[in-house]
Design a protein around this motif. Structure first.
Motif, PDB file in Angstrom:
ATOM      1  N   PHE A   1       0.847  -1.187   0.000  1.00 39.81           N
ATOM      2  CA  PHE A   1       0.000   0.000   0.000  1.00 39.81           C
ATOM      3  C   PHE A   1       0.886   1.242   0.000  1.00 39.81           C
ATOM      4  CE2 PHE A   1      -2.470  -3.508   1.591  1.00 39.81           C
ATOM      5  CZ  PHE A   1      -3.618  -3.404   0.819  1.00 39.81           C
ATOM      6  N   GLY A   2       1.601   1.377  -1.086  1.00 42.42           N
ATOM      7  CA  GLY A   2       2.574   2.439  -1.252  1.00 42.42           C
ATOM      8  C   GLY A   2       3.693   1.866  -2.091  1.00 42.42           C
ATOM      9  N   PRO A   3       4.654   2.713  -2.490  1.00 42.15           N
ATOM     10  CA  PRO A   3       5.708   2.217  -3.378  1.00 42.15           C
ATOM     11  C   PRO A   3       6.706   1.325  -2.645  1.00 42.15           C
ATOM     12  CG  PRO A   3       5.931   4.601  -3.013  1.00 42.15           C
ATOM     13  CD  PRO A   3       4.746   4.158  -2.227  1.00 42.15           C
ATOM     14  N   ALA A   4       6.861   0.112  -3.146  1.00 40.97           N
ATOM     15  CA  ALA A   4       7.846  -0.822  -2.606  1.00 40.97           C
ATOM     16  C   ALA A   4       8.463  -1.510  -3.807  1.00 40.97           C
ATOM     17  CB  ALA A   4       7.179  -1.852  -1.684  1.00 40.97           C
ATOM     18  N   ILE A   5       9.727  -1.317  -3.983  1.00 42.25           N
ATOM     19  CA  ILE A   5      10.394  -1.843  -5.181  1.00 42.25           C
ATOM     20  C   ILE A   5      10.964  -3.220  -4.893  1.00 42.25           C
ATOM     21  CG2 ILE A   5      12.280  -1.453  -6.822  1.00 42.25           C
ATOM     22  CD1 ILE A   5      11.865   1.604  -5.944  1.00 42.25           C
ATOM     23  N   LEU A   6      10.606  -4.171  -5.751  1.00 41.32           N
ATOM     24  CA  LEU A   6      11.113  -5.533  -5.614  1.00 41.32           C
ATOM     25  C   LEU A   6      12.562  -5.570  -6.093  1.00 41.32           C
ATOM     26  CD1 LEU A   6      10.251  -8.464  -4.931  1.00 41.32           C
ATOM     27  CD2 LEU A   6       9.649  -8.722  -7.339  1.00 41.32           C
ATOM     28  N   GLN A   7      13.478  -5.887  -5.189  1.00 42.07           N
ATOM     29  CA  GLN A   7      14.904  -5.861  -5.522  1.00 42.07           C
ATOM     30  C   GLN A   7      15.450  -7.246  -5.827  1.00 42.07           C
ATOM     31  OE1 GLN A   7      16.586  -3.242  -5.952  1.00 42.07           O
ATOM     32  NE2 GLN A   7      16.220  -1.646  -4.437  1.00 42.07           N
ATOM     33  N   HIS A   8      14.824  -8.238  -5.227  1.00 44.12           N
ATOM     34  CA  HIS A   8      15.354  -9.592  -5.378  1.00 44.12           C
ATOM     35  C   HIS A   8      14.199 -10.552  -5.217  1.00 44.12           C
ATOM     36  CE1 HIS A   8      18.206 -12.896  -5.133  1.00 44.12           C
ATOM     37  NE2 HIS A   8      17.547 -13.341  -4.078  1.00 44.12           N
ATOM     38  N   PHE A   9      14.220 -11.624  -6.006  1.00 42.25           N
ATOM     39  CA  PHE A   9      13.116 -12.568  -5.966  1.00 42.25           C
ATOM     40  C   PHE A   9      13.642 -13.930  -6.351  1.00 42.25           C
ATOM     41  CE2 PHE A   9       9.556 -14.798  -7.954  1.00 42.25           C
ATOM     42  CZ  PHE A   9       8.584 -14.664  -6.983  1.00 42.25           C
ATOM     43  N   GLU A  10      13.534 -14.868  -5.457  1.00 41.65           N
ATOM     44  CA  GLU A  10      14.080 -16.198  -5.725  1.00 41.65           C
ATOM     45  C   GLU A  10      13.159 -17.223  -5.094  1.00 41.65           C
ATOM     46  OE1 GLU A  10      18.133 -16.558  -4.320  1.00 41.65           O
ATOM     47  OE2 GLU A  10      17.860 -18.732  -4.233  1.00 41.65           O
ATOM     48  N   VAL A  11      12.772 -18.209  -5.861  1.00 39.34           N
ATOM     49  CA  VAL A  11      11.869 -19.261  -5.376  1.00 39.34           C
ATOM     50  C   VAL A  11      12.555 -20.599  -5.572  1.00 39.34           C
ATOM     51  CG1 VAL A  11       9.600 -20.316  -5.664  1.00 39.34           C
ATOM     52  CG2 VAL A  11       9.887 -17.879  -6.083  1.00 39.34           C
ATOM     53  N   ARG A  12      12.374 -21.497  -4.618  1.00 36.87           N
ATOM     54  CA  ARG A  12      12.956 -22.846  -4.732  1.00 36.87           C
ATOM     55  C   ARG A  12      11.872 -23.889  -4.519  1.00 36.87           C
ATOM     56  NH1 ARG A  12      15.803 -19.905  -1.381  1.00 36.87           N
ATOM     57  NH2 ARG A  12      14.779 -20.869   0.423  1.00 36.87           N
ATOM     58  N   THR A  13      11.861 -24.901  -5.333  1.00 40.46           N
ATOM     59  CA  THR A  13      10.961 -26.045  -5.165  1.00 40.46           C
ATOM     60  C   THR A  13      11.655 -27.252  -5.746  1.00 40.46           C
ATOM     61  OG1 THR A  13       9.241 -24.517  -5.910  1.00 40.46           O
ATOM     62  CG2 THR A  13       8.558 -26.767  -5.451  1.00 40.46           C
ATOM     63  N   GLU A  14      12.042 -28.200  -4.916  1.00 42.49           N
ATOM     64  CA  GLU A  14      12.709 -29.366  -5.491  1.00 42.49           C
ATOM     65  C   GLU A  14      12.537 -30.575  -4.587  1.00 42.49           C
ATOM     66  OE1 GLU A  14      16.435 -27.510  -5.870  1.00 42.49           O
ATOM     67  OE2 GLU A  14      16.897 -27.578  -3.758  1.00 42.49           O
ATOM     68  N   GLU A  15      12.564 -31.703  -5.212  1.00 42.42           N
ATOM     69  CA  GLU A  15      12.453 -32.937  -4.458  1.00 42.42           C
ATOM     70  C   GLU A  15      13.678 -33.050  -3.572  1.00 42.42           C
ATOM     71  OE1 GLU A  15      11.704 -36.356  -6.904  1.00 42.42           O
ATOM     72  OE2 GLU A  15      11.414 -37.641  -5.145  1.00 42.42           O
ATOM     73  N   THR A  16      13.485 -33.597  -2.371  1.00 40.27           N
ATOM     74  CA  THR A  16      14.598 -33.736  -1.457  1.00 40.27           C
ATOM     75  C   THR A  16      14.475 -35.087  -0.756  1.00 40.27           C
ATOM     76  OG1 THR A  16      15.766 -32.757   0.419  1.00 40.27           O
ATOM     77  CG2 THR A  16      13.385 -32.598   0.449  1.00 40.27           C
ATOM     78  N   SER A  17      15.587 -35.579  -0.257  1.00 38.92           N
ATOM     79  CA  SER A  17      15.489 -36.850   0.452  1.00 38.92           C
ATOM     80  C   SER A  17      15.692 -36.652   1.954  1.00 38.92           C
ATOM     81  CB  SER A  17      16.540 -37.823  -0.088  1.00 38.92           C
ATOM     82  OG  SER A  17      17.803 -37.199  -0.032  1.00 38.92           O
ATOM     83  N   THR A  18      15.990 -35.435   2.358  1.00 40.23           N
ATOM     84  CA  THR A  18      16.255 -35.214   3.778  1.00 40.23           C
ATOM     85  C   THR A  18      15.519 -33.979   4.270  1.00 40.23           C
ATOM     86  OG1 THR A  18      18.023 -33.579   4.024  1.00 40.23           O
ATOM     87  CG2 THR A  18      18.628 -35.659   3.000  1.00 40.23           C
TER      88      THR A  18
END
Lengths: 271, 271, 271, 271
Positions: free
Chosen positions: C252-269
């Motif tokens: 609700f006001g100016p907020a600049i997205l500086q970094h964006f990283e998403v992770r989704t991966e199969e894991t065994s642990t």
């Protein structure tokens, strides 16, 4: 199958008295209505409906001084099948139950799980599937309590019913619900119409009926500790934690019930 | 005013045990948090929150075999004012109450309005404003019950408290709530933090506190039959019909409480 | 199957800015969490959650002046099965749909059913089962729109997507949803994690994904017009009428997205 | 003051057509009803009510082939006071707004905040109290749009209304709502009865009216950009994000409106 349901109820008051009534068909059956379900008051006072915290249709009205009649009459469609049987299989762990069923594991006004915990675990604690456990509870309650209309008492709890061994359909339901909850099986109280469809007619004035539902394997299933059989043509009105939540009428002041008549019967016409 | 709150609780179990905890600040106070309110478990098991039917934040977790600690620590801002006084004026007729307060007029597990109706009307039935009536009830309960930590009993109801005349803060609340409901004043049970702010320190380990709220003239107002005074710095955690709905923790199996420590104190820093 | 999910997002602001984030796993998946899902902010500002009108977990926070990072990392269990196929059979009449699905038949910000009604009926009006009709719509949308990250635009509606024939996954979803609603099939918008599990890895930075669900024969079923295949390992975050309701973050006001990283991966642990 | 309200509406269909109608008085006015509010259909088909996601009373029905009339007639009590004035004082920061008002800050079908953000901030961005800002917006919209019944169009959005400068009461409301939301003032759309009470009678057939409410200083306050004056005797029917949520009737198939008549007038009797 078409079922005609209705009632005529009359109160007498000495003063204006606010009332909440749970005398409407449950929303889950709205789409089965084949004629309008119109709750009429005489005199023609304002009534209005709201959805209570359990998803039931509650009606608020103010009884004026004198006599007031409430009546309803409608035709509803029903599959005509006996209560669906619960699936078999291991009982769900509490941690796997969805959030919304948790309240139906707790104590409530008429279902004191704290007091019946030992009774429950000593009788029903051996390894069983959820369905077997509920059936064992229903068999137990059905045999433990003697039915009699004159045993009705408004403050009788599951613990009282267990000790006094006498009661009406709501006492059967309260005891069975409490024992199920003690065993970590969510259970909720139901009221509605239940006519003598598919069973020999009973020689007694018809009343609304109380039964209960348990949550097994992801769904709610009907049980009836009073009759201990799968019946045809239950028309649900309201569900709650126990009879407190779904009293047919709650008057906030003295209101004397002068007349009470319920009808539920198979019909072939909507006229 | 800044208040630092927190707790350390430890359970021991003999088997995996599902638990529901109402140990979070009430959503109505979320915007007053000045540091994150982080509920930590040790070991670091998954926890998740849901909003219960009364609008409280409930946490579900599964205690693994052995010991589990739950802890929390946060700083919250408070106006630092005593509990707001209810407005005076005639008591609302039940017919004018909004739908959502109706459940708080009914019986519940620990508040048997049916059993205390006569006590209520014979003591508090004379003409009074709603505020006067609630104060008369609070004065009565405050004087009727003797406080003592050793009087705590998990199955003690308002009726039991009335007869035994002994109890802890929840018993004071249950009796006062029940009498208010009998008199058609909606009343609900509250739990939360209440430190010795603005009062002489009490020489006893701090505990969570129970109080109640009544609905007068369109708003809910805090009353405390245990202390019978308007206090500063109540930090609400949960509200419900009675202690059943807002038990701090409900374990679905045996879980032994090994350690219990609550902190609530004024602070000048958030560090 | 265990799946590790998480994100790191960083905003920069010129002034304190209120934000609502829908960056938590949906409550329906809470019981699958195998490690705590802890949303962390740096600096360590207060965050709190509430359940929005669609049953999602929304987080409110206030970004201070400067930079703020939000991050999360957790392991969740998944059945590892492809999206369940909808049952076949005739489409339900609207009159038989339950009340709660009705809003998902109406227009919404990005889904203008009024504008696409003719397109829908002229293309998908012939006799078909509900499942066939949805598949026909998904096939149509999949072929009609060309995918390209650079086609993303925050005010692009289904109607715009239909005309411009270019878009990202949310545009595919909006158009397919709108066409389903026009044909009286309830449809809702979904966002969540969708990794390259069971499919060849895509050479692009991972993002959150948008798909949709339709209500067929009493249940909601997943469809994905972007990929047009049944995928493994969708981890739902939020559902709503369209992207308005489930924006990952609304500032609700100016907020600049500086970094964006998403992770989704199969894991065994789980470590 | 007693107000008599009612309507007669008639549809003609070529096939059975499901319908949702928002033609009941809002629950917040239920306790003001002085005669029953009975929605009648002719022929006497089943109708049932449900509470929608915004707390309105919605009616579901299925129009049979041919003609169906819906009618209603009731007397309701009203304080007879003009719309309450909003309190003055600084506008609340978004971070201080309660969770439940957040959806009324977002875009919706007819209120594209993204498109009007610049218009809003360039016109209403200077320092003002919330009340002054809303009044400035209402003045602007009132002067910007020319009223005319023939300007009604079902797909006209706030953006369209802003550009075309022509519209009906719903277009005034949509534009004003959108500009308020852009300025971080929660705004919601309202429909209901508004008769010529306290104003010179208008020489035009009576219709339902659309207005809006803004959230200022902890409460919702009525504004009316069409009339730009505080009026007497608004009888609210439904609230929502915009006209999509509270369409008087939504037919899921072709249903031709054959007759439409609304009545709202002061009365001295309930007969």
């Amino acid at each position: 199958m078409l079922i005609r349901c209705g009632y005529d109820i009359r109160f007498e008051t000495q003063a204006r008295t606010a009332m909440v009534a749970l005398l409407s068909v449950h929303p889950s059956r709205h789409q089965d209505l084949r004629t309008p379900q119109r709750l009429l008051a005489s005199p023609d006072i304002p009534l209005y409906q709201f959805e209570d915290a359990f998803g039931n249709v509650a009606t608020r009205l103010t009884l004026p001084l004198g006599e007031v009649s409430l009546s309803c009459d409608f035709v509803i469609e029903d599959e005509g099948e006996p209560d669906e049987e619960a699936p078999d299989g291991p009982q769900s762990a509490v941690e796997d139950l969805p959030d919304h069923v948790i309240p139906f594991l707790l104590s409530s006004r008429y279902c004191e799980t704290d007091r019946l915990m030992t009774v429950a675990w000593s009788n029903f604690g051996q390894p069983m599937s959820a369905r077997e456990r509920v059936q064992a509870i229903v068999d137990f309650v059905h045999n433990h309590i003697e039915f009699g209309y004159h045993y009705a008492r408004s403050d009788k709890t599951a613990w009282n019913g267990y000790q006094e061994r006498q009661g009406v359909c709501r006492d059967f339901a309260h005891l069975a619900i409490t024992l199920c909850r003690c065993m970590n099986i969510p259970a909720r109280y139901c009221t509605g119409y239940l006519g003598d469809i598919g069973v020999p007619p009973v020689d007694a004035p018809m009343d609304f009926s109380a039964w209960f539902e348990v949550y097994i394997n992801g769904g709610w299933y009907v049980y009836d500790a009073r009759h201990n059989q799968r019946r045809i043509g239950r028309i649900l009105m309201a569900r709650g934690r126990d009879a407190t939540d779904v009293a047919l009428t709650t008057a906030f002041g003295p209101a004397i019930l002068q007349h009470f008549e319920v009808r539920t019967e198979e019909t072939s016409t909507m006229g």
